[in-house]
Design an enzyme around this catalytic site. Sequence first.
Site, PDB file in Angstrom:
ATOM      1  N   ASP A   1       1.182 -10.428   4.125  1.00 60.26           N
ATOM      2  CA  ASP A   1      -0.049 -10.262   4.908  1.00 60.26           C
ATOM      3  C   ASP A   1      -1.315 -10.580   4.107  1.00 60.26           C
ATOM      4  OD1 ASP A   1       1.756  -9.291   6.762  1.00 60.26           O
ATOM      5  OD2 ASP A   1       1.255  -7.187   6.422  1.00 60.26           O
TER       6      ASP A   1
ATOM      7  N   ASP B   1       0.807  -1.213   0.000  1.00 58.97           N
ATOM      8  CA  ASP B   1       0.000   0.000   0.000  1.00 58.97           C
ATOM      9  C   ASP B   1       0.850   1.278   0.000  1.00 58.97           C
ATOM     10  OD1 ASP B   1      -2.376   1.377   0.194  1.00 58.97           O
ATOM     11  OD2 ASP B   1      -2.250   1.480   2.380  1.00 58.97           O
TER      12      ASP B   1
HETATM   13  O1  F6P Z   1       3.660  -6.128   6.210  1.00 54.61           O
HETATM   14  C1  F6P Z   1       4.556  -7.162   6.373  1.00 54.61           C
HETATM   15  C2  F6P Z   1       5.012  -7.292   7.800  1.00 54.61           C
HETATM   16  O2  F6P Z   1       5.878  -8.389   7.886  1.00 54.61           O
HETATM   17  C3  F6P Z   1       3.888  -7.408   8.829  1.00 54.61           C
HETATM   18  O3  F6P Z   1       3.282  -8.677   8.856  1.00 54.61           O
HETATM   19  C4  F6P Z   1       4.601  -7.008  10.089  1.00 54.61           C
HETATM   20  O4  F6P Z   1       3.704  -6.517  11.044  1.00 54.61           O
HETATM   21  C5  F6P Z   1       5.542  -5.933   9.610  1.00 54.61           C
HETATM   22  O5  F6P Z   1       5.708  -6.118   8.203  1.00 54.61           O
HETATM   23  C6  F6P Z   1       6.907  -5.931  10.267  1.00 54.61           C
HETATM   24  O6  F6P Z   1       7.600  -4.832   9.809  1.00 54.61           O
HETATM   25  P1  F6P Z   1       9.182  -4.631  10.013  1.00 54.61           P
HETATM   26  O7  F6P Z   1       9.890  -5.556   9.078  1.00 54.61           O
HETATM   27  O8  F6P Z   1       9.387  -3.202   9.684  1.00 54.61           O
HETATM   28  O9  F6P Z   1       9.459  -4.955  11.447  1.00 54.61           O
END
Ligand code: F6P
Length: 363
Positions: free
Chosen positions: A141, A117
């Site tokens: 997700d 998004d």
């Molecule tokens: O959107 C993908 C995702 O892996 C989510 O499932 C999770 O909440 C988030 O990104 C984690 O983000 P980061 O890699 O910035 O910790």
Amino acid sequence: MTAKISKIGILTGGGDCPGLNAVIRAVAKTAINDYGIQCIGIKDGFEGLVLNKMIDLSYENVSGILNLGGTILGTSNRADPFNFDIENTGNKQDLSSQAVDNFHKAGLQALMCIGGDGTLSIAYNLMQKGIPCVGVPKTIDNDLFGTDITFGFDSAVHIITEALDRLHTTAQSHHRVMIVETMGRYAGWLALYGGIAGGGDIIIIPEIDYSLETVCERVHERNKKGKRFSIIVISEGVKMPSGDYQIKTRDEGSHDPIRLGGISIWLARKIEKMTGIAARATVLGHLQRGGSPTSTDRVLATQFGQVAMKNLAEKNFGVMVGMNCGELTTTPIPDIANKQRLVGPNLPIIEIARSVGTSFGDI
Ligand code: F6P
């Protein structure tokens, strides 16, 4: 007749996921084979466009990457040309004109944006500044509007399934409640599909209200029937009865700064207290995003990459490709921006799970 496109840029934005390289390969090979278009890889998402970090994506450069996890281009979930953090100092400036200049100086005529998004919203804003874009949806997700499925999801579900298979043995041996926490932000797709595939006894997702009492009753019920263990799968985006999320940390520079995590640890403590049965929590975290894509994700990523390239070559700009009801489709990017595709509580898959004895902690 308008001039044919001869050179394009490709970038990957947001969090990585299995299948990104398969898309890069499909886009570049289709560009070269079918349209004679040269591809330039932009490094580290939109950061590469602002700071002019680009590499040639020759046929050789994209060969042998189909099965590789991550992204050969690098990515960033912070770099927004319209709100760019100068050398990570917290000093943010609008450097979108610099990004547009770099795009033109490199002789690029269109941009392939592979991301979620946040990435696609930036792509849309760049279109307003004259950069023609096409989007490819990415996230483990599976919560993007405009497509029934995103690549990366199947690979993550495989990892959750394997984790549940492994945790079953300890749950059985120690007569414990084992709780597995999946990613997914505010959508429960990962917990739902991983939980069904791994035979979770209770699946708790943000879209279905649960009660702690029901969860504990279910655990007791299983014990009474001689099943002296339970496997619970819970999505990181599930709220506590207070209505609050378990927040692990904040990433202020990113599109959505909240990083969820820890609901399984909270739940394990509650279950132990309410049932007297030992409970352990496992937070799968970034393991779900790593490693090689499954065959399903490789095929989907290849389909998305080829169709995206075809649309770009035909100058059908401003769209995101997707898979809807088994058909490859395109949706205008503004129609998908800032929307989230959540699990519908009345989806057939929920009823199916209930029929095979899965509880959602609600009844
Ligand atoms: O959107 C993908 C995702 O892996 C989510 O499932 C999770 O909440 C988030 O990104 C984690 O983000 P980061 O890699 O910035 O910790």
